[in-house]
Design a protein around this motif. Structure first.
Motif, PDB file in Angstrom:
ATOM      1  N   ASP A   1      -7.992  -0.246   1.062  1.00 36.54           N
ATOM      2  CA  ASP A   1      -8.287  -0.714   2.423  1.00 36.54           C
ATOM      3  C   ASP A   1      -9.784  -0.710   2.661  1.00 36.54           C
ATOM      4  N   THR A   2     -10.264  -1.773   3.285  1.00 37.08           N
ATOM      5  CA  THR A   2     -11.670  -1.889   3.635  1.00 37.08           C
ATOM      6  C   THR A   2     -11.798  -2.493   5.026  1.00 37.08           C
ATOM      7  N   ASP A   3     -12.963  -2.326   5.619  1.00 38.74           N
ATOM      8  CA  ASP A   3     -13.238  -2.932   6.921  1.00 38.74           C
ATOM      9  C   ASP A   3     -14.727  -3.235   6.992  1.00 38.74           C
ATOM     10  N   TYR A   4     -15.063  -4.260   7.755  1.00 37.97           N
ATOM     11  CA  TYR A   4     -16.448  -4.700   7.862  1.00 37.97           C
ATOM     12  C   TYR A   4     -16.761  -5.064   9.304  1.00 37.97           C
ATOM     13  N   THR A   5     -18.022  -4.893   9.676  1.00 44.95           N
ATOM     14  CA  THR A   5     -18.442  -5.439  10.946  1.00 44.95           C
ATOM     15  C   THR A   5     -18.482  -6.958  10.835  1.00 44.95           C
ATOM     16  N   ASP A   6     -18.259  -7.639  11.935  1.00 41.53           N
ATOM     17  CA  ASP A   6     -18.105  -9.091  11.892  1.00 41.53           C
ATOM     18  C   ASP A   6     -19.306  -9.802  11.280  1.00 41.53           C
ATOM     19  N   SER A   7     -20.494  -9.291  11.528  1.00 44.07           N
ATOM     20  CA  SER A   7     -21.697 -10.002  11.096  1.00 44.07           C
ATOM     21  C   SER A   7     -21.885 -10.017   9.584  1.00 44.07           C
ATOM     22  N   VAL A   8     -21.164  -9.199   8.843  1.00 48.01           N
ATOM     23  CA  VAL A   8     -21.326  -9.164   7.381  1.00 48.01           C
ATOM     24  C   VAL A   8     -20.084  -9.635   6.645  1.00 48.01           C
ATOM     25  N   LYS A   9     -19.024  -9.939   7.356  1.00 52.06           N
ATOM     26  CA  LYS A   9     -17.787 -10.371   6.698  1.00 52.06           C
ATOM     27  C   LYS A   9     -18.040 -11.647   5.904  1.00 52.06           C
ATOM     28  N   GLY A  10     -17.536 -11.653   4.674  1.00 49.03           N
ATOM     29  CA  GLY A  10     -17.739 -12.800   3.797  1.00 49.03           C
ATOM     30  C   GLY A  10     -19.035 -12.746   3.019  1.00 49.03           C
TER      31      GLY A  10
END
Length: 125
Positions: free
Chosen positions: A57-66
């Motif tokens: 499982d991972t999670d990212y802040t929106d500004s770095v996704k992708g």
């Protein structure tokens, strides 16, 4: 004694890539719940990415996704942050953090007990 040591920061041009590493020592279970945060000049420390103990499982802040990818190598007690397509707004000191009592993804700064000293990332335009 618990230690988190980051490396891999530096100066890179717009659109470039860097890979940050965080080596963890002193924890019984190696690298439990881990996260990356960053702090730009004059701003607060913000969440960037997190990974669970198993790495599933991972999670990212929106500004770095992708663009950013967090991963771990438990055999080496190391967590990585691969940063691609870097932008000037990614410029900050990047910190890794650990919570030895959790195995899941944690996104709040207050969730973490141990912190590294930080590594500077500067992206020129």
């Amino acid at each position: 004694q618990v230690q988190l040591v980051e490396s891999g920061g530096g100066l890179v041009q717009f659109g470039g890539s860097l890979r940050l590493s965080c080596v963890v020592s002193g924890l019984t279970l190696g690298t439990p719940a881990m996260g990356w945060f960053r702090q730009a000049p004059g701003k607060g420390r913000e969440f960037v990415a997190a990974i669970s103990w198993t790495g599933s499982d991972t999670d990212y802040t929106d500004s770095v996704k992708g663009r950013f990818t967090i991963s771990r190598d438990s055999a080496k007690n190391t967590v990585y942050l691969q940063m691609n397509s870097l932008k000037p707004e990614d410029t900050a000191v990047y910190y890794c953090a650990a919570n030895p009592r959790s195995f899941r993804v944690l996104t709040a700064r207050s969730d973490y007990r141990y912190w590294g000293q930080g590594t500077q990332v500067t992206v020129s335009s």
